[in-house]
Design a protein around this motif. Structure first.
Motif, PDB file in Angstrom:
ATOM      1  N   ARG A 185       0.820  -1.162   0.076  1.00 27.16           N
ATOM      2  CA  ARG A 185       0.017  -0.059   0.065  1.00 27.16           C
ATOM      3  C   ARG A 185       0.759   1.256  -0.064  1.00 27.16           C
ATOM      4  O   ARG A 185       0.855   2.359  -0.843  1.00 27.16           O
ATOM      5  CB  ARG A 185      -1.016  -0.108   1.040  1.00 27.16           C
ATOM      6  N   GLU A 186       1.702   1.156   0.829  1.00 27.41           N
ATOM      7  CA  GLU A 186       2.929   2.279   0.772  1.00 27.41           C
ATOM      8  C   GLU A 186       3.528   2.512  -0.492  1.00 27.41           C
ATOM      9  O   GLU A 186       3.596   3.630  -1.075  1.00 27.41           O
ATOM     10  CB  GLU A 186       3.858   2.137   2.017  1.00 27.41           C
ATOM     11  N   MET A 187       3.857   1.527  -1.224  1.00 29.19           N
ATOM     12  CA  MET A 187       4.550   1.439  -2.701  1.00 29.19           C
ATOM     13  C   MET A 187       3.527   2.196  -3.690  1.00 29.19           C
ATOM     14  O   MET A 187       3.826   2.984  -4.394  1.00 29.19           O
ATOM     15  CB  MET A 187       4.766   0.205  -2.998  1.00 29.19           C
ATOM     16  N   GLY A 188       2.148   1.827  -3.460  1.00 23.13           N
ATOM     17  CA  GLY A 188       1.156   2.419  -4.283  1.00 23.13           C
ATOM     18  C   GLY A 188       0.874   3.886  -3.872  1.00 23.13           C
ATOM     19  O   GLY A 188       0.871   4.767  -5.035  1.00 23.13           O
ATOM     20  N   LYS A 189       1.103   4.425  -2.907  1.00 22.21           N
ATOM     21  CA  LYS A 189       0.875   5.846  -2.396  1.00 22.21           C
ATOM     22  C   LYS A 189       2.183   6.448  -3.123  1.00 22.21           C
ATOM     23  O   LYS A 189       1.938   7.656  -3.702  1.00 22.21           O
ATOM     24  CB  LYS A 189       0.844   5.959  -0.817  1.00 22.21           C
ATOM     25  N   TYR A 190       3.299   5.926  -2.917  1.00 24.54           N
ATOM     26  CA  TYR A 190       4.460   6.560  -3.347  1.00 24.54           C
ATOM     27  C   TYR A 190       4.287   6.681  -5.096  1.00 24.54           C
ATOM     28  O   TYR A 190       4.557   7.793  -5.368  1.00 24.54           O
ATOM     29  CB  TYR A 190       5.511   5.657  -2.995  1.00 24.54           C
TER      30      TYR A 190
ATOM     31  N   ILE B 288       4.613  10.196  -7.597  1.00 26.58           N
ATOM     32  CA  ILE B 288       5.768  10.593  -8.263  1.00 26.58           C
ATOM     33  C   ILE B 288       5.228  11.065  -9.720  1.00 26.58           C
ATOM     34  O   ILE B 288       4.069  10.715 -10.069  1.00 26.58           O
ATOM     35  CB  ILE B 288       6.824   9.661  -8.524  1.00 26.58           C
ATOM     36  N   ASP B 289       6.158  11.671 -10.513  1.00 23.86           N
ATOM     37  CA  ASP B 289       5.938  12.198 -11.820  1.00 23.86           C
ATOM     38  C   ASP B 289       5.983  11.063 -12.713  1.00 23.86           C
ATOM     39  O   ASP B 289       6.845  10.031 -12.498  1.00 23.86           O
ATOM     40  CB  ASP B 289       7.039  13.329 -12.174  1.00 23.86           C
ATOM     41  N   LYS B 290       5.122  10.729 -13.723  1.00 21.78           N
ATOM     42  CA  LYS B 290       5.233   9.814 -14.725  1.00 21.78           C
ATOM     43  C   LYS B 290       5.840  10.063 -15.776  1.00 21.78           C
ATOM     44  O   LYS B 290       5.835  11.173 -16.413  1.00 21.78           O
ATOM     45  CB  LYS B 290       3.597   9.516 -14.895  1.00 21.78           C
TER      46      LYS B 290
ATOM     47  N   PRO C  65      11.241  10.185 -24.192  1.00 18.26           N
ATOM     48  CA  PRO C  65      11.033  10.787 -22.772  1.00 18.26           C
ATOM     49  C   PRO C  65      12.117  11.481 -22.222  1.00 18.26           C
ATOM     50  O   PRO C  65      13.206  11.250 -22.314  1.00 18.26           O
ATOM     51  CB  PRO C  65      10.398   9.806 -21.877  1.00 18.26           C
ATOM     52  N   PRO C  66      11.713  12.586 -21.276  1.00 17.23           N
ATOM     53  CA  PRO C  66      12.813  13.113 -20.535  1.00 17.23           C
ATOM     54  C   PRO C  66      13.734  11.958 -19.647  1.00 17.23           C
ATOM     55  O   PRO C  66      12.956  11.328 -19.219  1.00 17.23           O
ATOM     56  CB  PRO C  66      12.200  14.114 -19.710  1.00 17.23           C
ATOM     57  N   GLY C  67      14.949  12.341 -19.616  1.00 13.82           N
ATOM     58  CA  GLY C  67      15.633  11.276 -18.923  1.00 13.82           C
ATOM     59  C   GLY C  67      15.580  11.480 -17.565  1.00 13.82           C
ATOM     60  O   GLY C  67      16.096  10.438 -16.865  1.00 13.82           O
ATOM     61  N   ASN C  68      15.141  12.374 -16.995  1.00 11.80           N
ATOM     62  CA  ASN C  68      15.025  12.671 -15.451  1.00 11.80           C
ATOM     63  C   ASN C  68      13.831  12.033 -14.775  1.00 11.80           C
ATOM     64  O   ASN C  68      13.941  12.028 -13.444  1.00 11.80           O
ATOM     65  CB  ASN C  68      15.308  14.042 -15.335  1.00 11.80           C
ATOM     66  N   ILE C  69      12.984  11.472 -15.299  1.00  6.81           N
ATOM     67  CA  ILE C  69      11.597  10.922 -14.854  1.00  6.81           C
ATOM     68  C   ILE C  69      12.054   9.540 -15.197  1.00  6.81           C
ATOM     69  O   ILE C  69      11.915   8.897 -16.238  1.00  6.81           O
ATOM     70  CB  ILE C  69      10.444  11.548 -15.566  1.00  6.81           C
ATOM     71  N   PRO C  70      12.095   8.804 -13.920  1.00  2.22           N
ATOM     72  CA  PRO C  70      12.357   7.234 -13.892  1.00  2.22           C
ATOM     73  C   PRO C  70      11.167   6.624 -14.759  1.00  2.22           C
ATOM     74  O   PRO C  70       9.815   6.899 -14.206  1.00  2.22           O
ATOM     75  CB  PRO C  70      12.692   6.760 -12.904  1.00  2.22           C
ATOM     76  N   THR C  71      11.419   5.520 -15.559  1.00  6.08           N
ATOM     77  CA  THR C  71      10.185   4.437 -15.849  1.00  6.08           C
ATOM     78  C   THR C  71      10.045   3.407 -14.691  1.00  6.08           C
ATOM     79  O   THR C  71      10.950   3.366 -13.720  1.00  6.08           O
ATOM     80  CB  THR C  71      10.730   3.779 -17.275  1.00  6.08           C
ATOM     81  N   LEU C  72       9.120   2.657 -14.848  1.00  4.37           N
ATOM     82  CA  LEU C  72       8.645   1.575 -13.944  1.00  4.37           C
ATOM     83  C   LEU C  72       9.830   0.768 -14.077  1.00  4.37           C
ATOM     84  O   LEU C  72      10.394   0.294 -12.961  1.00  4.37           O
ATOM     85  CB  LEU C  72       7.514   0.846 -14.299  1.00  4.37           C
TER      86      LEU C  72
END
Length: 129
Positions: A54-59, A63-65, A79-86
């Protein structure tokens, strides 16, 4: 061991920490089930797993997608390199979906579910005494 996992969950400061606690709690739950330990012990490990999920889901909700690869005028735009993908976060789409769905469950409903598990422990303990 379950107490250590709960402490690690309480101290988790990143998605990586939460995922690690969740993964260890899942492994411990499976191990305890395989050794036919009491339901209470298995449920305690499961509760750490559920809370970490649940805490992972909230996190993940906060965060920016990453917008992913997009087409613009026939050209591929990375995509911009500063936003991590899953994938960068070590999470697959199914897990991301499940934990975010769990995070959407209201606190009242979620806490009622947790309380039901704890009451089951209390009834089982009273019956064995």
């Amino acid at each position: 061991m379950i107490g250590r996992l709960q402490l690690a969950l309480d101290a988790a400061a990143s998605l990586k920490d939460l995922k690690e606690v969740r993964d260890y709690a899942r492994i411990l739950t499976n191990l305890l089930q395989a050794h036919n330990l009491t339901r209470q012990v298995v449920d305690d490990a499961s509760l750490v797993h559920i809370n970490a999920s649940r805490e992972m889901g909230k996190y993940l909700q906060q965060i920016d997608k990453s917008p992913g690869v997009q087409m613009s005028g026939g050209c591929i735009v990375q995509p911009p390199g500063n936003i991590p993908t899953l994938k960068d976060l070590g999470i697959d789409k199914m897990l991301a979906s499940r934990v975010q769905t769990l995070a959407k469950v209201g606190d009242v409903v979620f806490n009622r579910y947790i309380e039901e598990i704890r009451q089951r422990h209390d009834r089982a303990f009273a019956a064995s005494a």
